[in-house]
Each structure stands twice: as C-alpha cells, then as structure tokens.
Design a protein around this motif. Structure first.
Motif, mmCIF file in Angstrom:
data_model
loop_
_atom_site.group_PDB
_atom_site.id
_atom_site.type_symbol
_atom_site.label_atom_id
_atom_site.label_comp_id
_atom_site.label_asym_id
_atom_site.label_seq_id
_atom_site.Cartn_x
_atom_site.Cartn_y
_atom_site.Cartn_z
ATOM 1 N N ARG A 133 0.827 -1.209 0.000
ATOM 2 C CA ARG A 133 0.000 0.000 0.000
ATOM 3 C C ARG A 133 0.859 1.256 0.000
ATOM 4 O O ARG A 133 0.551 2.240 -0.686
ATOM 5 N N ILE A 134 1.932 1.240 0.768
ATOM 6 C CA ILE A 134 2.821 2.394 0.802
ATOM 7 C C ILE A 134 3.501 2.583 -0.552
ATOM 8 O O ILE A 134 3.598 3.711 -1.063
ATOM 9 N N CYS A 135 3.967 1.496 -1.139
ATOM 10 C CA CYS A 135 4.643 1.606 -2.435
ATOM 11 C C CYS A 135 3.695 2.106 -3.528
ATOM 12 O O CYS A 135 4.124 2.786 -4.465
ATOM 13 N N ARG A 136 2.424 1.787 -3.408
ATOM 14 C CA ARG A 136 1.452 2.255 -4.401
ATOM 15 C C ARG A 136 1.069 3.709 -4.212
ATOM 16 O O ARG A 136 0.937 4.454 -5.183
ATOM 17 N N HIS A 137 0.872 4.111 -2.957
ATOM 18 C CA HIS A 137 0.232 5.398 -2.704
ATOM 19 C C HIS A 137 1.179 6.519 -2.265
ATOM 20 O O HIS A 137 0.907 7.686 -2.549
ATOM 21 N N ALA A 138 2.273 6.193 -1.586
ATOM 22 C CA ALA A 138 3.184 7.247 -1.126
ATOM 23 C C ALA A 138 3.763 8.070 -2.280
ATOM 24 O O ALA A 138 3.880 9.295 -2.155
ATOM 25 N N ARG A 163 10.795 -2.883 -7.123
ATOM 26 C CA ARG A 163 10.104 -3.070 -8.397
ATOM 27 C C ARG A 163 8.876 -2.167 -8.484
ATOM 28 O O ARG A 163 8.657 -1.497 -9.505
ATOM 29 N N GLN A 164 8.085 -2.133 -7.407
ATOM 30 C CA GLN A 164 6.871 -1.330 -7.428
ATOM 31 C C GLN A 164 7.184 0.164 -7.510
ATOM 32 O O GLN A 164 6.509 0.916 -8.235
ATOM 33 N N LEU A 165 8.167 0.604 -6.773
ATOM 34 C CA LEU A 165 8.511 2.031 -6.775
ATOM 35 C C LEU A 165 9.086 2.457 -8.123
ATOM 36 O O LEU A 165 8.776 3.531 -8.641
ATOM 37 N N VAL A 168 6.455 2.997 -10.937
ATOM 38 C CA VAL A 168 5.698 4.260 -10.989
ATOM 39 C C VAL A 168 6.613 5.457 -11.230
ATOM 40 O O VAL A 168 6.218 6.599 -11.044
ATOM 41 N N GLY A 169 7.843 5.177 -11.663
ATOM 42 C CA GLY A 169 8.726 6.245 -12.110
ATOM 43 C C GLY A 169 9.710 6.790 -11.100
ATOM 44 O O GLY A 169 10.399 7.772 -11.380
ATOM 45 N N LEU A 170 9.793 6.175 -9.915
ATOM 46 C CA LEU A 170 10.754 6.649 -8.923
ATOM 47 C C LEU A 170 12.109 5.985 -9.150
ATOM 48 O O LEU A 170 12.199 4.852 -9.629
ATOM 49 N N ARG A 171 13.161 6.715 -8.831
ATOM 50 C CA ARG A 171 14.501 6.131 -8.817
ATOM 51 C C ARG A 171 14.726 5.561 -7.416
ATOM 52 O O ARG A 171 14.810 6.314 -6.445
ATOM 53 N N ALA A 172 14.803 4.258 -7.306
ATOM 54 C CA ALA A 172 14.810 3.619 -5.985
ATOM 55 C C ALA A 172 15.987 2.657 -5.847
ATOM 56 O O ALA A 172 16.373 1.980 -6.807
ATOM 57 N N GLY A 173 16.542 2.603 -4.661
ATOM 58 C CA GLY A 173 17.620 1.672 -4.369
ATOM 59 C C GLY A 173 17.752 1.449 -2.878
ATOM 60 O O GLY A 173 17.205 2.206 -2.073
ATOM 61 N N ARG A 212 15.604 4.022 -0.450
ATOM 62 C CA ARG A 212 15.461 5.439 -0.747
ATOM 63 C C ARG A 212 14.922 5.567 -2.178
ATOM 64 O O ARG A 212 15.529 5.060 -3.120
ATOM 65 N N ALA A 213 13.793 6.227 -2.317
ATOM 66 C CA ALA A 213 13.155 6.387 -3.625
ATOM 67 C C ALA A 213 12.902 7.869 -3.882
ATOM 68 O O ALA A 213 12.368 8.568 -3.024
#
Length: 217
Positions: A133-138, A163-165, A168-173, A212-213
C-alpha cells in the motif's frame, strides 16, 4: 533522544534507530514538509522536526497518536499528529520527504491484526500487506524531487518494493543494510519461517534495509 512509550504502543527498536540515523544524511530543503507514516511514539517524526522540518505524523492507533502528541509536548517540538489509516488523513497534501517504518513481519495469519500489539509488526504471510500500500500510494504524495525513506526486513522482499517504486517512475535503491539477532517475535515463529523458505539453516539474524526512492522531475 528519550521518548515516553505508552502501554500498547510499539517501542522504538533497531529499525527506528536505523531510520533516524539515515535521516541525518538526507538533505532537506528549508522548511521541508515531512510525513512520518505509522509514527508510533513519534520518535522518527521528532528527529525530523529537530532538523527544522515541518512534520506531520500519522498513525492508525489512537494510543500511538496520543503518545506522539505527548512526546512532542515534552520535547517542545511542533508536531502535527493525525489519526488515520496510513496516508488517508493527508491524501490532499504533498511532501518533500516521507518516512515509513510500517509493519513488515511475515506472519501465519493472512490478514493484518485489527487490534493489539501485533498490529505494529505483523503484515500477512509475506509481510507485504502494508508495504504494498505504501509503495502504491506514497509516490502520489511526493513533490518533484521528493524522497521516500522506507525501512523493512529482507524477509518481506525488498526487491518487490524496489520493483513497485520503479514501476511508478521513482529512482529507488537500497541505501543501508543492518543485521540484528532475531528478537522474541521472530524466534517464536522461526520454525514457521523455515517451513516457508524465508529462513535457511540455523541462521537467526534478520537483515534490515532502508530503501530510498526519489520522484524525478
């Protein structure tokens, strides 16, 4: 930073400390708007407030919301506390930084507990009921250039959060790793975790990670 923990509220532990330590390395714009999701005692929210941020803290538990207010008063810090389900109380706002230390422990029960202390850590059989839910909505609440800092266990598949972040276009690692010995909760269900393939052999260490995303643009 000393905090009061009221009965029934999650006591700050290694994951809280890890998130606070990394927070001090995160550059914040002047008067940054910060959201702390699942604030508990308010420890992470107050750490952000001490850095000069304007902080909103949210928790579904009325005890936790009260606890965060008490600690903010004791620390003489301006903290806006909202009671509600994850991001719902702030769905019309936007933030420069979102901090999240959600329930992420895999549990035999398929659904999240609705009450009691286990609500602070149990998150379904794969530990992802709240993380998803956080990865979808935050990301929807992040301003351009805004950052999500999320702490979770390696038992709940950080690669799926990435993968989820990223989807939706975030740079995440993953920016931080920390190993701790199993606490009472994981020790009590170590047999179940092994039967699910989440723990191998006699290993009784848990890996905590910080993701961090960044919202680009």
């Amino acid at each position: 930073m000393t905090t009061v923990t009221l009965p029934g509220v999650y006591t700050p532990q290694d994951d809280t400390d890890l998130l606070i330590r990394y927070l001090h390395h995160e550059p914040l714009p002047s008067q940054a708007e910060v959201l702390d999701v699942g604030t508990g005692t308010g420890a992470v929210a107050m750490a952000a407030a001490r850095l000069g941020a304007r902080v909103t803290a949210v928790d579904i538990s009325w005890r936790a919301a009260l606890n965060a207010k008490v600690n903010a008063v004791l620390a003489r810090l301006p903290l806006r506390v909202r009671r509600g389900d994850l991001l719902a109380p702030v769905s019309e706002q936007s933030f420069d930084l979102i901090l999240a230390n959600p329930p992420y422990v895999p549990a035999p029960a398929a659904s999240c507990p609705r009450r009691g202390p286990t609500r602070a850590w149990d998150a379904g059989r794969d530990g992802r009921l709240v993380l998803d839910r956080i990865c979808r909505h935050a990301p929807l609440l992040l301003r351009p250039g805004g950052v999500l800092l999320l702490v979770q266990s390696a038992l709940s598949r950080p690669e799926e959060s990435l993968r989820q972040l990223q989807a939706v276009g975030l740079r995440a690692g993953i920016v931080e790793h920390h190993y701790i010995a199993f606490g009472p909760v994981l020790r009590s269900r170590s047999g179940w975790l092994r039967s699910c393939g989440l723990v191998e052999g006699s290993d009784e260490r848990e890996e905590l990670v910080i993701i961090r995303a960044v919202r680009l643009g």
